[in-house]
Design a protein around this motif. Structure first.
Motif, mmCIF file in Angstrom:
data_model
loop_
_atom_site.group_PDB
_atom_site.id
_atom_site.type_symbol
_atom_site.label_atom_id
_atom_site.label_comp_id
_atom_site.label_asym_id
_atom_site.label_seq_id
_atom_site.Cartn_x
_atom_site.Cartn_y
_atom_site.Cartn_z
ATOM 1 N N LYS A 73 -0.049 -1.111 -19.878
ATOM 2 C CA LYS A 73 0.355 -0.969 -18.474
ATOM 3 C C LYS A 73 1.489 0.047 -18.329
ATOM 4 C CE LYS A 73 -1.037 -5.670 -17.189
ATOM 5 N NZ LYS A 73 -0.561 -7.028 -16.803
ATOM 6 N N GLU A 74 2.421 0.014 -19.265
ATOM 7 C CA GLU A 74 3.534 0.968 -19.222
ATOM 8 C C GLU A 74 3.021 2.400 -19.432
ATOM 9 O OE1 GLU A 74 6.121 -0.395 -22.283
ATOM 10 O OE2 GLU A 74 6.809 -2.161 -21.165
ATOM 11 N N ALA A 79 1.401 7.941 -17.402
ATOM 12 C CA ALA A 79 0.350 8.957 -17.268
ATOM 13 C C ALA A 79 0.059 9.283 -15.809
ATOM 14 C CB ALA A 79 -0.922 8.482 -17.974
ATOM 15 N N VAL A 80 -0.027 8.257 -14.975
ATOM 16 C CA VAL A 80 -0.295 8.465 -13.549
ATOM 17 C C VAL A 80 0.826 9.278 -12.908
ATOM 18 C CG1 VAL A 80 -0.472 7.303 -11.320
ATOM 19 C CG2 VAL A 80 -1.758 6.433 -13.286
ATOM 20 N N GLU A 81 2.059 8.952 -13.252
ATOM 21 C CA GLU A 81 3.193 9.692 -12.686
ATOM 22 C C GLU A 81 3.183 11.148 -13.139
ATOM 23 O OE1 GLU A 81 8.104 9.474 -12.472
ATOM 24 O OE2 GLU A 81 6.969 7.949 -13.582
ATOM 25 N N ALA A 82 2.871 11.378 -14.419
ATOM 26 C CA ALA A 82 2.854 12.741 -14.947
ATOM 27 C C ALA A 82 1.760 13.592 -14.302
ATOM 28 C CB ALA A 82 2.672 12.709 -16.463
ATOM 29 N N CYS A 83 0.656 12.954 -13.884
ATOM 30 C CA CYS A 83 -0.485 13.681 -13.308
ATOM 31 C C CYS A 83 -0.479 13.701 -11.781
ATOM 32 C CB CYS A 83 -1.798 13.053 -13.790
ATOM 33 S SG CYS A 83 -2.072 13.134 -15.570
ATOM 34 N N ALA A 170 -2.152 6.720 -23.153
ATOM 35 C CA ALA A 170 -2.606 5.574 -22.368
ATOM 36 C C ALA A 170 -3.971 5.082 -22.845
ATOM 37 C CB ALA A 170 -2.668 5.944 -20.887
ATOM 38 N N LEU A 171 -4.864 6.016 -23.166
ATOM 39 C CA LEU A 171 -6.182 5.633 -23.680
ATOM 40 C C LEU A 171 -6.078 5.025 -25.081
ATOM 41 C CD1 LEU A 171 -8.358 8.583 -22.384
ATOM 42 C CD2 LEU A 171 -8.688 6.164 -21.854
#
Length: 379
Positions: A73-74, A79-83, A170-171
């Motif tokens: 989750k972390e 990853a979402v923030e970076a993208c 993340a993956l």
């Protein structure tokens, strides 16, 4: 990081260290000749808060599963923030939604896709990979089929480029949390540990990556894994040594890995060519330029013939051969040609791998450095 240290005092864990009966959190005990902590650790950790967490960890699937879910989750959030800037206004190519219907997570893209292609939720990518691998196992498909499908854990199904950076990380956690509950000897669990180590390395978490990779290697040796599997893991460790600045250790290990691949498959196999490049890179970082040039000049024609001129390994071999030429004892004409070749390589990497790929960014950074060092016209 996976749980390779004592929960109370952080001492290294033995693979068969005692565990909390309920949540399976591991603790070390005293052994003759080893400076391990004693059973007091478990009692101390219980008093310092584990009593309150134990039931929650147990409900979450015991310690390793609980830790993997938490780290996943972390990593997804990072990853979402970076993208975020790249994914604004886009939708997932798998579920066609902007926000994931269940987790409410945003989108990522860490491959070579361009335009509006390649955007996805990490959860969707993980579910896609899991379904494909489950289907292969349930239908007893060939090992090659399962291995090919396992590639969905680290490579885009659209452009077939491996994910990079925090998306790969993340993956890696997604893969590990999916298979961590399997038996230690299960192939998928071992492959998931490898992917986690590579994901941590891709996100620059070098110390954590090394911890996972060393645990992976110890497990493989204990289980009597085949030589090619051992070599893959040793190569990953050597690459992490590079990033940590442990250059002599990296050189020694890369020499062993290169020799191992040559014995197994011969010099024309992709694994052997990758190992040759990594071995040469160890020499380059130690400023042993003549050894770099001698090795890579032999390997470049082989790589072009076997892999093609635009393959990642071929381009990397050419790039490091240019760097050794520019930094070593070479004529002005040789240096000028090496600079021209670096410009060509950077352009090919941008076209083939995409402008955001780490190899592309690194190639342009290297080109910029040598343009400043040798301000010659290259046309």
């Amino acid at each position: 990081m996976i749980l390779t240290n004592c929960a109370a005092c952080a001492a290294p864990l033995a693979h068969n260290a005692p565990r909390c009966v309920r949540c399976k959190l591991r603790y070390l005990v005293r052994r003759p000749g080893r400076r391990y902590c004693n059973a007091t650790c478990q009692h101390d950790h219980w008093r310092r808060g584990h009593k309150q967490m134990c039931k929650k960890i147990h409900r979450g699937g015991n310690a390793e599963q609980y830790n993997a879910d938490k780290k996943y989750k972390e990593a997804v959030a990072v990853a979402v923030e970076a993208c975020a800037d790249d994914t604004k206004g886009q939708t997932c190519f798998i579920c066609t939604q902007a926000l994931h219907w269940k987790t409410k997570e945003g989108l990522v893209r860490g491959c070579a896709c361009r335009g509006t292609a390649g955007f996805a939720h990490v959860s969707c990518l993980a579910e896609q990979a899991k379904i494909l691998c489950d289907e292969a196992e349930e239908n007893n498909l060939s090992n090659k089929t399962f291995t090919d499908r396992f590639g969905r854990w680290y490579a885009c199904s659209l452009c077939e480029q491996e994910y990079h950076g925090v998306v790969r990380c993340a993956l890696g956690w997604a893969c590990w949390k999916t298979y961590v509950g399997r038996l230690e000897a299960d192939w998928a669990r071992g492959a998931a540990m490898t992917e986690l180590g590579l994901g941590l390395l891709a996100a620059d978490h070098y110390e954590d990556a090394l911890s996972v990779q060393e645990a992976d290697l110890a497990t493989l040796r204990r289980l009597g894994a085949p030589e090619h599997t051992i070599l893959v893991t040793q190569n990953n460790i050597a690459n992490t040594y590079h990033e940590l600045g442990r250059l002599n250790e990296a050189l020694s290990l890369q020499r062993d890995v290169y020799s191992g691949w040559l014995k197994l498959y011969g010099e024309e196999h992709e694994r052997a060519l990758r190992a040759a490049y990594n071995y040469a890179l160890s020499f380059l970082r130690l400023k042993r330029f003549e050894e770099v040039k001698a090795l890579l000049r032999r390997k470049l024609p082989v790589a072009r013939r076997v892999l093609g001129s635009e393959h990642e390994v071929t381009l990397s071999i050419r790039e490091d051969l240019c760097r050794a030429t520019l930094d070593g004892e070479s004529s002005a004409e040789e240096k000028r040609e090496a600079l021209r070749m670096l410009e060509e390589i950077a352009g090919v990497m941008r076209r083939v791998m995409g402008p955001a790929h780490p190899n592309t960014l690194n190639a342009h950074s290297i080109l910029k450095f040598y343009r400043r060092k040798f301000p010659w016209p290259t046309a």
